[in-house]
Design a protein around this motif. Sequence first.
Motif, PDB file in Angstrom:
ATOM      1  N   VAL A  89       0.812  -1.209   0.000  1.00  0.00           N
ATOM      2  CA  VAL A  89       0.000   0.000   0.000  1.00  0.00           C
ATOM      3  C   VAL A  89       0.850   1.266   0.000  1.00  0.00           C
ATOM      4  N   ALA A  90       2.136   1.166   0.355  1.00  0.00           N
ATOM      5  CA  ALA A  90       3.014   2.330   0.319  1.00  0.00           C
ATOM      6  C   ALA A  90       3.066   2.957  -1.068  1.00  0.00           C
ATOM      7  N   LYS A  91       2.779   2.168  -2.093  1.00  0.00           N
ATOM      8  CA  LYS A  91       2.839   2.683  -3.455  1.00  0.00           C
ATOM      9  C   LYS A  91       1.724   3.669  -3.773  1.00  0.00           C
ATOM     10  N   LEU A  92       0.771   3.816  -2.877  1.00  0.00           N
ATOM     11  CA  LEU A  92      -0.329   4.739  -3.149  1.00  0.00           C
ATOM     12  C   LEU A  92       0.178   6.155  -3.399  1.00  0.00           C
ATOM     13  N   CYS A  93       1.302   6.523  -2.777  1.00  0.00           N
ATOM     14  CA  CYS A  93       1.769   7.906  -2.896  1.00  0.00           C
ATOM     15  C   CYS A  93       2.932   8.062  -3.872  1.00  0.00           C
ATOM     16  N   VAL A  94       3.320   7.019  -4.574  1.00  0.00           N
ATOM     17  CA  VAL A  94       4.483   7.157  -5.460  1.00  0.00           C
ATOM     18  C   VAL A  94       4.141   6.890  -6.916  1.00  0.00           C
ATOM     19  N   GLY A  95       2.903   6.995  -7.273  1.00  0.00           N
ATOM     20  CA  GLY A  95       2.549   6.837  -8.672  1.00  0.00           C
ATOM     21  C   GLY A  95       1.246   6.094  -8.838  1.00  0.00           C
ATOM     22  N   SER A  96       0.778   6.051 -10.047  1.00  0.00           N
ATOM     23  CA  SER A  96      -0.484   5.372 -10.323  1.00  0.00           C
ATOM     24  C   SER A  96      -0.228   3.950 -10.758  1.00  0.00           C
ATOM     25  N   ASP A  97      -0.663   3.003  -9.972  1.00  0.00           N
ATOM     26  CA  ASP A  97      -0.567   1.592 -10.297  1.00  0.00           C
ATOM     27  C   ASP A  97      -1.989   1.056 -10.378  1.00  0.00           C
ATOM     28  N   PRO A  98      -2.421   0.591 -11.552  1.00  0.00           N
ATOM     29  CA  PRO A  98      -3.822   0.165 -11.696  1.00  0.00           C
ATOM     30  C   PRO A  98      -4.219  -0.974 -10.779  1.00  0.00           C
ATOM     31  N   ARG A  99      -3.233  -1.694 -10.243  1.00  0.00           N
ATOM     32  CA  ARG A  99      -3.549  -2.796  -9.340  1.00  0.00           C
ATOM     33  C   ARG A  99      -3.840  -2.318  -7.927  1.00  0.00           C
ATOM     34  N   LEU A 100      -3.563  -1.055  -7.642  1.00  0.00           N
ATOM     35  CA  LEU A 100      -3.667  -0.538  -6.277  1.00  0.00           C
ATOM     36  C   LEU A 100      -4.711   0.580  -6.243  1.00  0.00           C
ATOM     37  N   THR A 101      -5.936   0.225  -5.960  1.00  0.00           N
ATOM     38  CA  THR A 101      -7.000   1.214  -5.884  1.00  0.00           C
ATOM     39  C   THR A 101      -7.133   1.717  -4.444  1.00  0.00           C
ATOM     40  N   PRO A 102      -7.684   2.905  -4.260  1.00  0.00           N
ATOM     41  CA  PRO A 102      -7.903   3.394  -2.894  1.00  0.00           C
ATOM     42  C   PRO A 102      -8.756   2.441  -2.063  1.00  0.00           C
ATOM     43  N   GLN A 103      -9.704   1.756  -2.699  1.00  0.00           N
ATOM     44  CA  GLN A 103     -10.557   0.816  -1.968  1.00  0.00           C
ATOM     45  C   GLN A 103      -9.738  -0.351  -1.422  1.00  0.00           C
ATOM     46  N   LEU A 104      -8.812  -0.859  -2.240  1.00  0.00           N
ATOM     47  CA  LEU A 104      -7.966  -1.961  -1.776  1.00  0.00           C
ATOM     48  C   LEU A 104      -7.046  -1.516  -0.652  1.00  0.00           C
ATOM     49  N   VAL A 105      -6.520  -0.299  -0.757  1.00  0.00           N
ATOM     50  CA  VAL A 105      -5.652   0.230   0.293  1.00  0.00           C
ATOM     51  C   VAL A 105      -6.417   0.382   1.598  1.00  0.00           C
ATOM     52  N   THR A 106      -7.595   0.987   1.531  1.00  0.00           N
ATOM     53  CA  THR A 106      -8.387   1.192   2.742  1.00  0.00           C
ATOM     54  C   THR A 106      -8.769  -0.133   3.384  1.00  0.00           C
ATOM     55  N   SER A 107      -9.142  -1.112   2.563  1.00  0.00           N
ATOM     56  CA  SER A 107      -9.490  -2.431   3.089  1.00  0.00           C
ATOM     57  C   SER A 107      -8.302  -3.071   3.789  1.00  0.00           C
ATOM     58  N   ALA A 108      -7.125  -3.018   3.149  1.00  0.00           N
ATOM     59  CA  ALA A 108      -5.940  -3.648   3.744  1.00  0.00           C
ATOM     60  C   ALA A 108      -5.538  -2.961   5.040  1.00  0.00           C
ATOM     61  N   LEU A 109      -5.658  -1.644   5.096  1.00  0.00           N
ATOM     62  CA  LEU A 109      -5.278  -0.933   6.314  1.00  0.00           C
ATOM     63  C   LEU A 109      -6.315  -1.106   7.414  1.00  0.00           C
ATOM     64  N   SER A 110      -7.582  -1.226   7.054  1.00  0.00           N
ATOM     65  CA  SER A 110      -8.588  -1.550   8.071  1.00  0.00           C
ATOM     66  C   SER A 110      -8.296  -2.914   8.690  1.00  0.00           C
ATOM     67  N   GLY A 111      -7.969  -3.871   7.823  1.00  0.00           N
ATOM     68  CA  GLY A 111      -7.606  -5.188   8.334  1.00  0.00           C
ATOM     69  C   GLY A 111      -6.374  -5.144   9.206  1.00  0.00           C
ATOM     70  N   THR A 112      -5.419  -4.287   8.846  1.00  0.00           N
ATOM     71  CA  THR A 112      -4.199  -4.156   9.641  1.00  0.00           C
ATOM     72  C   THR A 112      -4.501  -3.584  11.021  1.00  0.00           C
ATOM     73  N   GLY A 113      -5.369  -2.566  11.089  1.00  0.00           N
ATOM     74  CA  GLY A 113      -5.731  -2.014  12.395  1.00  0.00           C
ATOM     75  C   GLY A 113      -6.345  -3.065  13.304  1.00  0.00           C
ATOM     76  N   ALA A 114      -7.256  -3.864  12.763  1.00  0.00           N
ATOM     77  CA  ALA A 114      -7.877  -4.929  13.556  1.00  0.00           C
ATOM     78  C   ALA A 114      -6.859  -5.990  13.953  1.00  0.00           C
ATOM     79  N   ALA A 115      -5.937  -6.294  13.042  1.00  0.00           N
ATOM     80  CA  ALA A 115      -4.927  -7.318  13.325  1.00  0.00           C
ATOM     81  C   ALA A 115      -3.989  -6.879  14.442  1.00  0.00           C
ATOM     82  N   LEU A 116      -3.566  -5.623  14.421  1.00  0.00           N
ATOM     83  CA  LEU A 116      -2.660  -5.143  15.460  1.00  0.00           C
ATOM     84  C   LEU A 116      -3.335  -5.189  16.825  1.00  0.00           C
TER      85      LEU A 116
END
Length: 315
Positions: free
Chosen positions: A83-110
């Motif tokens: 998800v770090a790639k969100l701020c370093v360019g446009s990658d079609p595989r990395l949508t904001p929805q996927l980033v938010t989902s992964a980080l929500s899961g990370t918050g719950a996991a921690l």
Amino acid sequence: MTGITAPPVEEFATGFLRTAVHEGDHGYVWIRRPGADRPSPLTPPGQPVRDAIRALRLPDLRLALPEVVADALHYRVPGPVAVAKLCVGSDPRLTPQLVTSALSGTGAALRLLHSAVPGSRATSGPAGPARLAAWMLRGRGPRAATAFHTVVRRQLGSGRWSQVQDWCASLATDLTDGVFLHGAPSLGSVIAGSRPGEGCLLIGEDVARGPADFDLGWLLGEFAEWRMTLLRRTPGLVMDPRDYHAALTGLCRAYGAPDDPATVGRAAVLRIFTHAHDFAAYMGWHPELTEYASAIAELIDEDGAQTLPGPLSIL
């Protein structure tokens, strides 16, 4: 996990860590090796830690443990993009929805790691602050480490310098009431899947013991750096402020209210300071390191309050 012969689909490296991403039969394999200037090897977790982490059940995120292959750690993951790639360019595989989902899961996991895995499974404090403390004491290192030490010590002054050293020392020694920590959760270790709910978090190299909110603060330090990037309008670095807001909100809502905001703020400051050191030592000098020194001084004065979720953190 041997027999990988195809070229990597992506590689990135510093003097601290080398990473190669390979496509596999069922997803991807992230292979991490020590960089040329790394002072210590990559260390996998012991079996009790592996068993405790494998026993956890998370609905929207997978915790990916490493397998040891020679001098490398291999992680099987669902995707090739952190998800770090969100701020370093446009990658079609990395949508904001996927980033938010992964980080929500990370918050719950921690949050679950801190409550469900016994703190006794880890016996030392977080490695990042320990690395920072050793450099602050010696003032030496590869590439631009010595030059940055001179610049940042002059900028911070003796009072702030001692304050940071005290924070690091506390994390290394005050372990009695500590909980099990991921130790170094980063935006580079959160991997987005191909659909929401399929992300994963690499875990194992840095497991530690310490105050529960350290992990959240360490990640919020990276969000603070994202915010600095947005405010500077750095050429070549692109991120919509709305995506930043959604990702930060997803992480914090899933984690819940921290028990000790001071721990969160200080951990965030230590993450930013450690990252600046690591860039100088394992990448080299950059003029922005001088700006970082000034920003770190301001953050120390307020115990990292600017990094906490709230009006100052949301653009």
